[in-house]
Design an enzyme around this catalytic site. Structure first.
Site, PDB file in Angstrom:
ATOM      1  N   PHE B 121       1.070  -1.233  -0.072  1.00 51.04           N
ATOM      2  CA  PHE B 121       0.177   0.028  -0.243  1.00 51.04           C
ATOM      3  C   PHE B 121       0.884   1.154   0.051  1.00 51.04           C
ATOM      4  O   PHE B 121       2.195   1.120   0.271  1.00 51.04           O
ATOM      5  CB  PHE B 121      -0.983   0.058   1.413  1.00 51.04           C
ATOM      6  CG  PHE B 121      -2.232   0.020   1.052  1.00 51.04           C
ATOM      7  CD1 PHE B 121      -2.658  -1.214   0.082  1.00 51.04           C
ATOM      8  CD2 PHE B 121      -3.332   0.801   1.568  1.00 51.04           C
ATOM      9  CE1 PHE B 121      -4.347  -1.107  -0.197  1.00 51.04           C
ATOM     10  CE2 PHE B 121      -4.716   0.843   1.492  1.00 51.04           C
ATOM     11  CZ  PHE B 121      -5.032  -0.175   0.594  1.00 51.04           C
ATOM     12  N   GLN B 235      -8.302  13.701   5.015  1.00 50.57           N
ATOM     13  CA  GLN B 235      -7.751  13.150   3.917  1.00 50.57           C
ATOM     14  C   GLN B 235      -8.745  13.043   2.896  1.00 50.57           C
ATOM     15  O   GLN B 235      -9.733  12.641   3.123  1.00 50.57           O
ATOM     16  CB  GLN B 235      -7.450  11.988   4.567  1.00 50.57           C
ATOM     17  CG  GLN B 235      -6.796  11.007   3.152  1.00 50.57           C
ATOM     18  CD  GLN B 235      -5.989   9.741   3.961  1.00 50.57           C
ATOM     19  OE1 GLN B 235      -6.765   8.942   4.135  1.00 50.57           O
ATOM     20  NE2 GLN B 235      -4.815   9.800   4.010  1.00 50.57           N
ATOM     21  N   HIS B 237      -9.168  11.114  -0.228  1.00 53.38           N
ATOM     22  CA  HIS B 237      -8.411   9.979  -0.909  1.00 53.38           C
ATOM     23  C   HIS B 237      -8.485  10.234  -2.448  1.00 53.38           C
ATOM     24  O   HIS B 237      -9.502  10.528  -3.089  1.00 53.38           O
ATOM     25  CB  HIS B 237      -9.461   8.735  -0.773  1.00 53.38           C
ATOM     26  CG  HIS B 237      -8.852   7.425  -1.039  1.00 53.38           C
ATOM     27  ND1 HIS B 237      -8.582   7.050  -2.345  1.00 53.38           N
ATOM     28  CD2 HIS B 237      -8.513   6.252  -0.242  1.00 53.38           C
ATOM     29  CE1 HIS B 237      -8.124   5.709  -2.083  1.00 53.38           C
ATOM     30  NE2 HIS B 237      -8.190   5.364  -1.108  1.00 53.38           N
ATOM     31  N   LEU B 251     -15.705   4.830  -2.827  1.00 56.74           N
ATOM     32  CA  LEU B 251     -14.107   4.639  -2.866  1.00 56.74           C
ATOM     33  C   LEU B 251     -13.751   3.681  -3.664  1.00 56.74           C
ATOM     34  O   LEU B 251     -14.371   2.479  -4.163  1.00 56.74           O
ATOM     35  CB  LEU B 251     -13.774   4.139  -1.555  1.00 56.74           C
ATOM     36  CG  LEU B 251     -12.073   4.090  -1.248  1.00 56.74           C
ATOM     37  CD1 LEU B 251     -11.718   5.618  -1.041  1.00 56.74           C
ATOM     38  CD2 LEU B 251     -11.829   3.345  -0.247  1.00 56.74           C
ATOM     39  N   GLU B 254      -7.075   1.584  -2.587  1.00 58.35           N
ATOM     40  CA  GLU B 254      -5.679   1.666  -3.121  1.00 58.35           C
ATOM     41  C   GLU B 254      -5.070   0.434  -3.408  1.00 58.35           C
ATOM     42  O   GLU B 254      -4.396   0.396  -4.027  1.00 58.35           O
ATOM     43  CB  GLU B 254      -5.095   2.295  -1.914  1.00 58.35           C
ATOM     44  CG  GLU B 254      -3.649   2.834  -2.287  1.00 58.35           C
ATOM     45  CD  GLU B 254      -3.147   3.597  -1.034  1.00 58.35           C
ATOM     46  OE1 GLU B 254      -3.916   4.591  -0.551  1.00 58.35           O
ATOM     47  OE2 GLU B 254      -1.918   3.450  -0.650  1.00 58.35           O
ATOM     48  N   ARG B 310      -1.172   9.414   0.285  1.00 53.49           N
ATOM     49  CA  ARG B 310      -2.371   9.743  -0.558  1.00 53.49           C
ATOM     50  C   ARG B 310      -2.378  11.282  -0.801  1.00 53.49           C
ATOM     51  O   ARG B 310      -3.120  11.587  -1.722  1.00 53.49           O
ATOM     52  CB  ARG B 310      -3.510   9.605   0.456  1.00 53.49           C
ATOM     53  CG  ARG B 310      -3.814   8.047   0.349  1.00 53.49           C
ATOM     54  CD  ARG B 310      -4.763   7.652   1.298  1.00 53.49           C
ATOM     55  NE  ARG B 310      -5.003   6.236   1.085  1.00 53.49           N
ATOM     56  CZ  ARG B 310      -5.737   5.611   2.005  1.00 53.49           C
ATOM     57  NH1 ARG B 310      -6.404   5.974   2.937  1.00 53.49           N
ATOM     58  NH2 ARG B 310      -6.101   4.081   1.730  1.00 53.49           N
ATOM     59  N   HIS B 376     -12.444  11.519   2.734  1.00 53.48           N
ATOM     60  CA  HIS B 376     -12.562  10.099   3.166  1.00 53.48           C
ATOM     61  C   HIS B 376     -12.173   9.989   4.560  1.00 53.48           C
ATOM     62  O   HIS B 376     -12.679   8.891   5.272  1.00 53.48           O
ATOM     63  CB  HIS B 376     -11.084   9.351   2.262  1.00 53.48           C
ATOM     64  CG  HIS B 376     -10.992   8.126   2.433  1.00 53.48           C
ATOM     65  ND1 HIS B 376     -12.103   7.143   2.362  1.00 53.48           N
ATOM     66  CD2 HIS B 376      -9.969   7.344   2.901  1.00 53.48           C
ATOM     67  CE1 HIS B 376     -11.438   5.852   2.583  1.00 53.48           C
ATOM     68  NE2 HIS B 376     -10.160   6.025   3.040  1.00 53.48           N
ATOM     69  N   ARG B 411      -2.937  10.399   6.883  1.00 53.75           N
ATOM     70  CA  ARG B 411      -2.812   8.813   7.198  1.00 53.75           C
ATOM     71  C   ARG B 411      -2.465   7.917   6.036  1.00 53.75           C
ATOM     72  O   ARG B 411      -2.822   8.138   5.017  1.00 53.75           O
ATOM     73  CB  ARG B 411      -4.103   8.546   7.630  1.00 53.75           C
ATOM     74  CG  ARG B 411      -4.581   6.872   8.043  1.00 53.75           C
ATOM     75  CD  ARG B 411      -5.667   6.582   8.333  1.00 53.75           C
ATOM     76  NE  ARG B 411      -6.737   6.654   7.381  1.00 53.75           N
ATOM     77  CZ  ARG B 411      -7.049   5.563   6.512  1.00 53.75           C
ATOM     78  NH1 ARG B 411      -6.816   4.406   6.716  1.00 53.75           N
ATOM     79  NH2 ARG B 411      -7.725   5.717   5.446  1.00 53.75           N
TER      80      ARG B 411
END
Ligand SMILES: Cc1cc2nc3c(=O)[nH]c(=O)nc-3n(C[C@H](O)[C@H](O)[C@H](O)COP(=O)(O)OP(=O)(O)OC[C@H]3O[C@@H](n4cnc5c(N)ncnc54)[C@H](O)[C@@H]3O)c2cc1C
Ligand code: SF4
Ligand code: SF4
Ligand code: FES
Lengths: 269, 600
Positions: B121, B235, B237, B251, B254, B310, B376, B411
């Site tokens: 990730f 955040q 995304h 979403l 990722e 991100r 997100h 994050r």
């Protein structure tokens, strides 16, 4: 974008009764039934009750009967329904709370009765399980608890009196999952036979047909479970043998654990 | 005044996502009378939607991995404004929390030698995310739910808490709420409370969050006098769906990029190579060939820029779209079809395949997806003590997304699910210890209960006011257009003014119908929290005159080392206003600071 209208007939009411109300709205491209319900709330009927959370088929909240078929409202596209009125009704098997919302507490009560998962203490370097041995369990764990299978199952749909003694397809897959779990040591066969009412299921497969997760409830869970359970004589040795056989012995290479990256990212290899 | 029912416990946990469930299991295990309260049915919390995985340095795929590397990645991803102690505890304890789930029945995907498989990730140096296909959140919540149910923990579902009340010595002692099915009111008194209410995304128009993410816990903590920090860090995304409009914001995991997917603009170019920031240049591939080799060989190649943290990726997509190189519906292309076989894609990303096929009519094994940033996750939230998850309000604890500190300014994917487990457990322990040490019976002032109930019922009795749906819509438009991914002073002050007007309008809502399962009324009771958190985000964003992580200022494009030393604390004043105060973070111990140095 088209100027078409959508015509909805949505059940409104509570435990004391109710009826279908008609709503007409301009259609919007790519919409699902839940979008239309939300637009009705925002513009015409602010107190229209429905459940939803994820809007992506992942939480199992928005179950309803759309044109008579138990479905998720968030995964049913308007442009895939036949022309004409779209009829949205609450699930029939559960008591009505309001509008499209039903009292699904039956399912939560059944869940409380499931004898818990019971693994042996973990070995020093952690549990080992092979992908092939957990594949089936993973299929059952895809369940999003939408309870559409429970809704469609005739054993309880038309027979309220069966509910106390019947767990229903959602919980048959849970029992099957635990039965097939490579680490579980708890024997639930007597329980499933006597208290969960597995014998009442006559394999009509309606549950499999409505499952939005495409879990093969009947073929992969109920039938194997019936074989193990109903399998007349209660034979602990045979049961144990079956449990143990599920665990494939590691080849020496596997046990040493040579993990190259591409092997590791491929659960099937 | 309407009647209400009362319940008394040792520990009340508000929220039954991963954090709340884990906290409840711990408090119950300590022998305390524990109950969970949640707005939806059990098992439906936002956690169920998490896809990619839970980050823990198990070292199953890369034996080189360990907590120190995980700590380093988390701090760097957070632009080092994280609470270092939380980052350390998280990295150290996450592996045990994952193995514990396995002992409770979770079935993670396996390596060839039968251990828990881990996936790549963004921002994680090694493949680190324990996962189950792309439905890890479901596995996590179901495992915890089944555990909590088998332990016999009491659950109050579809029950919304409106406000926390304190006793005469200022300890949080009661929570007032209502049952959504009946609309009847309920009061819980307890010796300790844990907030685990999740996110705030519903204040934006395009979000990956569910309806529950209205920031209730953030607002209730604020009103109870607790400190909040870092609220400017939200955040976005990088990859949300952009079409059809009705699913905009949903979403796209990722994991698509972790498994080989790349981002392209309308010219078909992999534009991320043009946006590699200085801080990550040393560890990011500078050619497509190297990036592609990395999937097979992490040791001799650097990671492709599509897997930068991100905030970097989201900003880059934003720039491409602004420059006129976007996709037809205002996003960019995410392409895995040309890079992996259809079988591989279907096996690794089953629910993405399903989601695009059923909702957009797009077959991701043959066509690219259209994606763009979506609101997100909130890094900011309630200020907590790293060890005990105690807030600054006595008797109140917080864990999960509602708490702040671990993730700093940004994050990393996968760090939330492990956060829920590590700090959910710690909050359960912290609350238990507090409850055991608390003397006397928690008391509640009935007149305060009455005024909460009166406030909640007001829109039902009012004629001619405004619809809560219209107000929600205007709030979402305001936050989307003025407090989005790229911010600037003039827009932020405009937002602050607009929020003032929305506050006034919120005092004049009208709702039709009665209290049983009435979504219009439910929304009217969510709006005060949505407005409060919007204020906090805007206020923090005005103060932070620099760009860092999830907070990008057009008028202050770079990071400012001085600002990097502080966190902005916000708290409620008895006069009704909100105070904002910069606080300096405690110095990191030398051995941890060492881990952050280049080359480590
Ligand atoms: C689509 C998506 C995918 C994600 N994927 C990942 C991933 O792969 N890896 C990762 O690490 N993270 C991921 N995240 C982030 C992660 O899922 C969340 O941050 C996390 O689940 C939050 O958990 P929580 O326990 O804090 O709160 P939640 O799961 O949001 O639960 C909040 C709970 O609080 C309750 N509640 C709220 N307000 C009230 C109230 N007023 N009264 C009573 N109850 C209340 C709700 O009912 C709910 O039970 C993802 C997020 C999204 C949206
Ligand atoms: S197959 Fe059995 S469980 Fe499934 S719907 Fe038919 S009777 Fe019910
Ligand atoms: S088995 Fe399928 S239909 Fe039944 S509850 Fe689970 S997801 Fe729904
Ligand atoms: S809203 Fe979650 S399944 Fe439909």
């Amino acid at each position: 974008m088209s100027e078409r209208e959508v015509n909805m007939r949505v059940w409104r009411g509570d435990a004391n009764g109710g009826n279908f109300e008609k709503y007409s709205l301009a259609s919007q491209e790519g919409e699902v039934v839940l979008d239309v319900i939300h637009r009705i709330q925002a513009t015409q009927a602010p107190d229209l009750a429905c459940r939803w959370n994820c809007k992506a088929g992942k939480c199992g909240s928005c179950s309803a009967e759309i044109n008579g078929k138990p479905s998720l409202m968030c995964m049913t596209r308007m442009d895939e329904l036949p022309e004409g009125d779209v009829v949205v009704a609450p699930m029939k098997t559960f008591p009505i709370l309001r509008d499209l919302v039903t009292d699904v507490s039956f399912n939560y009560e059944v869940a409380k009765r499931v004898p818990a998962f019971q693994p042996p203490p973990p070995p020093e370097d952690g549990y080992r399980m092979q992908q092939v041995d957990i594949q089936r369990g993973q299929e059952f764990r895809k369940c999003i608890e939408c309870f559409l299978c429970q809704d469609v199952c005739h054993v309880i749909r038309d027979h309220e009196e069966n509910k106390p003694a019947y767990a229903g397809p959602r919980f048959f897959i849970r029992y099957a999952e635990l039965e097939m779990h490579p680490l579980d040591t708890n024997d639930r066969r007597e329980f499933v036979r006597q208290k969960a009412g597995l014998g009442m299921c006559n394999i009509t497969k309606c549950c499999t047909e409505v499952c939005p997760e495409h879990i093969k409830i009947t073929d992969n869970a109920i039938i194997p479970l019936k074989e193990r359970v109903v399998d007349a004589a209660y034979d602990p040795i045979a049961w144990l043998g079956r449990k143990v056989r599920q665990k494939r012995k590691l080849t020496p290479e596997e046990a040493v654990g040579t993990v190259s990256h591409d092997v590791a990212t491929d659960p099937d290899s | 005044m309407p009647e209400y029912e009362s319940h008394e416990y040792d520990v009340i946990i508000i929220g039954a996502g991963g954090a709340g469930l884990r906290a409840a299991i711990e408090a119950h295990g300590k022998g305390l009378r524990t109950a969970l309260v949640c707005k939806s049915l059990l098992g439906k919390a936002h956690t169920v939607m998490a896809e990619g995985g839970a980050a823990a340095a198990l070292g199953n795929v890369w034996p080189e991995d360990n907590w120190k590397v995980h700590f380093r990645d988390t701090m760097r991803g957070g632009k080092t404004v994280n609470n270092w102690r939380m980052a350390q505890l998280h990295a150290q304890e996450a592996p045990d929390r994952i193995y514990e789930l396995e002992a409770w029945g979770a079935l993670f995907d396996r390596t060839a030698d039968g251990r828990i498989l881990q996936r790549d990730f963004g921002g994680h140096r090694y493949a680190r995310l324990a996962h189950v296909g792309d439905r890890t959140g479901l596995e996590l919540i179901r495992t915890l739910q089944q555990r909590a149910v088998s332990l016999g923990i009491d659950v109050f579902m579809e029950c919304k808490i409106l406000k926390l009340l304190k006793d005469s010595d200022g300890q949080v002692s009661a929570a007032v709420g209502y049952w959504r099915p009946t609309g009847e009111f309920i009061v819980f008194t307890a010796k300790a409370f844990v907030l685990a209410t999740g996110s705030i995304g519903r204040s934006w128009k395009y979000t990956s969050n569910s309806w529950e993410s209205t920031g209730d816990g953030h607002a209730m903590a604020l009103w109870a006098g607790a400190d909040l920090i870092d609220m400017e860090f939200v955040q976005f995304h990088p990859t949300g769906m952009v079409w059809p409009l009705s699913v905009r914001g949903l979403l796209v995991t990722e994991g698509v990029r972790g498994d080989g997917g790349v981002l392209r603009n309308s010219d078909g170019k992999r534009f991320m190579f043009d946006y590699i920031p200085e801080m990550f240049a040393a560890e990011t591939a500078d050619s497509e060939a190297e990036g592609d080799r990395w999937y097979e060989d992490h040791t001799n190649n650097r990671r492709p820029p599509e897997l930068l943290p991100r905030d970097e990726v989201a900003r880059s997509i934003n720039s491409e779209v602004k420059a006129g190189r976007g996709s037809p519906h205002g996003g960019v292309f995410l392409d895995i079809a040309s890079r992996r076989s259809p079988e591989y894609i279907r096996r690794r990303l089953p629910s993405m395949y399903h989601q695009f096929m059923e909702l957009a009519g797009v077959d991701i094994t043959t066509e690219p997806m259209e994606v763009g940033p979506t609101c997100h996750y909130v890094m900011g939230g309630i200020r907590v003590d790293a060890e005990s998850a105690a807030t600054t309000a006595p008797g109140l604890f917080a864990a999960g997304e509602v708490a702040a500190g671990l993730h700093g300014a940004n994050r990393l994917g996968g760090n939330s699910l492990s956060d829920l487990l590590v700090f959910g457990r710690r909050a359960g322990l912290g609350a238990s210890e507090y409850a055991e040490g608390r003397t006397g019976t928690p008391s509640v002032d009935n007149s305060e209960v009455d005024s909460v109930i009166e406030g909640a019922l007001a829109p039902l009795g009012r004629d001619g006011g405004e619809s809560p749906y219209d107000l929600q819509n205007d709030l979402q438009e305001t936050m989307q257009s003025l407090v989005g991914i790229i911010r600037t002073e003039s827009e932020l002050t405009a937002a602050d003014e607009a929020l003032g007007e929305l506050d006034e309008r919120a005092a004049n809502l009208s709702v039709s119908g009665a209290t049983p399962y009435n979504p219009g009324w439910n929304l009217a009771t969510d709006l005060p929290s949505m407005l409060a958190v919007s204020r906090l985000v805007t206020g923090g964003a005005i103060q932070r005159k620099e760009s860092r992580g999830g907070h990008t200022r057009d008028d202050f494009p770079g990071p400012d080392p001085e600002m990097g030393k502080v966190n902005f604390v916000q708290r409620y004043l008895d006069t009704g206003g909100i105070e904002i105060e910069p606080t300096t973070r405690p110095e990191m111990p030398e051995e941890l600071a060492e881990l952050l140095k280049e080359g480590n």
